[in-house]
Design a protein around this motif. Structure first.
Motif, short mmCIF file in Angstrom:
data_model
loop_
_atom_site.label_atom_id
_atom_site.label_comp_id
_atom_site.label_asym_id
_atom_site.label_seq_id
_atom_site.Cartn_x
_atom_site.Cartn_y
_atom_site.Cartn_z
N LEU A 21 0.83 -1.21 0.00
CA LEU A 21 0.00 0.00 0.00
C LEU A 21 0.86 1.25 0.00
N SER A 22 2.02 1.18 0.70
CA SER A 22 2.85 2.38 0.79
C SER A 22 3.54 2.68 -0.53
N ASP A 23 3.47 1.76 -1.47
CA ASP A 23 4.10 2.01 -2.78
C ASP A 23 3.18 2.74 -3.75
N ILE A 24 1.91 2.86 -3.39
CA ILE A 24 0.99 3.58 -4.26
C ILE A 24 1.46 5.03 -4.37
N PRO A 25 1.55 5.56 -5.58
CA PRO A 25 1.98 6.96 -5.68
C PRO A 25 1.02 7.88 -4.93
N TRP A 26 1.53 8.97 -4.39
CA TRP A 26 0.77 9.94 -3.61
C TRP A 26 0.15 9.32 -2.35
N GLY A 48 0.19 6.47 -1.01
CA GLY A 48 1.08 5.64 -0.19
C GLY A 48 1.83 6.47 0.83
#
Lengths: 306, 359
Positions: free
Chosen positions: A128-133, A135
């Protein structure tokens, strides 16, 4: 520009966290019909205890536990005065705030200005933390942030869907009828006030060991009072408290963002307090019957009274 | 089996009320002693020090009277508001607003007006300043049902920031060596003091007069009666045709206005310039809440309870110096005493007995 927006939103989440914790606690407390105006004081004592325990043991989670216990213990005073002795809840809560601010000032005196070197690491949620913005904004935050959100949802579930939660709500609406159902009103109210105290303690812990990582007297800066206003704004619903708190977190952050633009810092410092009044004003245009306030809020319960 | 049985007490005599108050204060002091013990201070010594520092010496008593002035003014005003169950927690902001308004008068007109015109004008402006700041929450409460505890508190913060904005900005004086604060007041705007003390007697006399007038208002006028009805039985008040907005506006104008007068006394009698909010008032607005409560919401008694709590403020300063305790100690003392005072009310209104029964 992108960085500024992301970091602003990220800091909004951080600034909203203590507000959410304190508001959720106050909602549970007020739902049982007890108004506790001591949030500011309980937060302050929670903050100082968390800081002292963390700096002496090196264990931030022990600090959090200490704040939690302190919040419960100090809210016991309000519970005893307003439930057992049927005292005026407004004055009792104010007294609790005075006492809490005083105690925190006294206990924290030797620790003023000491920086906290032990850090409570941010938790990056895998994937989830890799999602741009999103994350960076939502999924790479301090444990307090997740805790606050989870507790708010849990409190909503607790109040709306569990037996004890329903007993708490009906105690706030009609204690007499609730008692005839065999519910111990006094016990329910005690439990609710102590839960509120625990939440306020947690909010304080976030301020001193995660948000600013230091202790300064008066660091709560009216956040406890804003939480009381947010309780009204959230219509006594922990779910609504989530976005209400982060909206206010945003107002705290906007202050710092606008400072380089040459606006008086004192004027900017007024913003959260202005916004509180403004939001209560907007809320008042609703139909008062839909405001959802517990019917017996701040009314002492006397057993056997007609 | 042992039970605790409580029943209502219907006739409460003045003597019982007094004894209950004294016992509450005594138990509060007992608990404070425990706090002192915990931080390693001899409680007997500390408490003796508080009272000998404030009432035990001539110098101390002069200081106590000086600090009693704002407490009597604000405390007696709060008795009226609290009787109507209008929880005005904003006296601190109303005091600051009064100080700000009167500072403007002093600096703008000080050079042109003689003292006997300027000083009354300053008190008038201060009253208006405090009253305006007090009326806002009254309108918000009656018209928009906004909780007055929250609104008065928010207005405290707003006022403190507003005042700071003035003294670091447009009002910053040229004789303060770069520190924030206005210029010193012209001589005509400075209140006279009793020689050898800081007691600005004009404000002290004003405070006494206000306490008397307020007790007449509360006990002898129709308005005072209406204010009590608004607090004790709002339903009945509605049927009796009491105008809640008008009543609340008037009582908050009085309560705020008196706090404003206290602000005038502080800047014109003690500081002689407008500085940081924390230096203009050392929390008088909050201490006055306890003053009003100890006075059982009777403005005449507020004179005595004002002097008592002023003594605790002065004694608190004394133990800060002699025992090295932090300034927050006074807040602990005040908070604890207030808690015990409201707890004591239960024993005033109820008979509490221990009952032994066979099981």
């Amino acid at each position: 520009m992108e960085d500024i927006i992301i970091s602003t939103l990220q800091r909004t989440m951080v600034a909203g966290t203590p507000l959410l914790l304190a508001t959720t606690g106050e909602i549970i407390c007020e739902r049982s019909g007890i108004l506790n105006l001591g949030v500011e004081g309980m937060m302050a004592v929670g903050a100082v205890m968390a800081f002292i325990v963390t700096i002496t043991t090196g264990q931030p989670w022990l600090g959090v536990l200490a704040a939690l216990i302190t919040g419960i213990v100090i809210s016991m005073i309000h519970a005893f005065a307003s439930i057992t002795l049927q005292a005026n809840q407004v004055v009792s809560g104010l007294a609790l705030t005075m006492l809490g601010l005083g105690l925190s000032g006294m206990l924290g005196k030797p620790y003023v200005g000491k920086p906290l070197t032990i850090k409570m690491d941010n938790i990056a949620i895998p994937f989830l933390s890799d999602i741009p913005w999103l994350g960076k904004i939502f999924f790479n935050q301090s444990p307090f942030f997740y805790l606050a959100i989870i507790l708010a949802f849990a409190s909503w579930f607790f109040l709306e869907r569990t037996r004890l939660g329903i007993q708490i709500r009906s105690t706030g609406e009609n204690p007499k009828a609730t008692e005839t159902q065999g519910v111990n009103i006094f016990l329910i109210r005690y439990v609710s006030v102590l839960i509120g105290g625990a939440f306020s303690g947690l909010a304080g812990a976030h301020l001193s060991i995660s948000y600013s990582k230091s202790w300064i007297e008066g660091m709560t800066a009216g956040r406890g009072w804003i939480a009381i206003a947010l309780t009204i704004f959230a219509l006594w619903n922990p779910g609504r408290a989530i976005w209400a708190s982060f909206l206010f977190g945003g107002i705290f952050v906007v202050q710092y963002l606008m400072q380089p633009m040459g606006i008086s810092p004192n004027f900017l410092a007024m913003l959260p307090y202005f916004a509180t009044l403004l939001i209560l004003l907007i809320i008042s245009f609703r139909d008062p019957r839909r405001l959802n306030a517990p019917a017996m809020l701040a009314e002492p319960y006397k057993r056997g009274e007609r | 089996m042992m039970h605790i049985r409580t029943s209502d007490r219907y006739n409460i005599t003045a003597l019982r009320s007094l004894v209950t108050n004294i016992l509450s204060l005594a138990s509060g002091i007992l608990v404070i002693s425990l706090v002192f013990l915990c931080v390693g201070v001899n409680p007997v010594f500390a408490i003796t020090e508080i009272f000998s520092g404030s009432f035990g010496s001539f110098y101390g008593f002069k200081e106590t009277l000086t600090k009693a002035i704002p407490l009597i003014l604000i405390g007696s005003g709060l008795t009226l508001a609290f009787r109507a169950k209008f929880w005005n927690i904003g006296a601190e902001g109303q005091l600051l607003m009064g100080a700000t308004f009167s500072t403007w008068v002093a600096l703008a007109w000080g050079a042109y007006l003689p003292s006997y015109l300027l000083v009354p004008l300053m008190f008038f402006a201060g009253f208006i300043g405090g009253a305006v700041w007090g009326i806002i929450p009254a309108v918000l409460k009656i018209k928009y049902s906004i909780n007055e505890v929250v609104s008065t508190l928010m207005l405290n913060y707003i006022c403190a920031e507003f005042l700071t904005m003035l003294i670091v900005g447009p009002w910053k004086g040229s004789d303060r060596f770069g520190f924030p604060g206005t210029d010193n007041f012209p001589a005509a705007a400075v209140l006279g003091v009793i020689p050898g003390s800081r007691i600005h007697y004009a404000t002290l006399i004003l405070a006494m007069i206000c306490a008397v007038i307020l007790s007449v208002i509360i006990y002898k006028t129709r308005f005072g009666y209406e204010a009590r009805v608004v607090g004790e039985n709002p339903e009945a008040g509605k049927y009796a045709g009491i105008n809640f907005l008008k009543t609340s506006l008037i009582l908050m104008a009085i309560s705020g206005g008196l706090a404003g007068l206290a602000g005038v006394g502080e800047v014109a009698g003690i500081h002689h310039y407008l500085g940081y909010p924390a230096s203009v008032s050392s929390g008088y607005g909050f201490t006055a809440i306890i003053v009003a409560w100890l006075a059982k919401l009777n403005p005449l008694y507020a004179v005595f309870s004002g002097i008592f709590f002023a003594g605790i403020l002065v004694g608190g300063d004394a133990i800060q110096i002699s025992l090295g305790l932090p300034a927050a100690t006074v807040e602990i003392v005040n908070g604890t005493l207030l808690i015990f005072l409201i707890m004591g009310d239960f024993f005033l209104k109820h008979k509490v007995r221990l009952v032994f029964s066979k099981t």
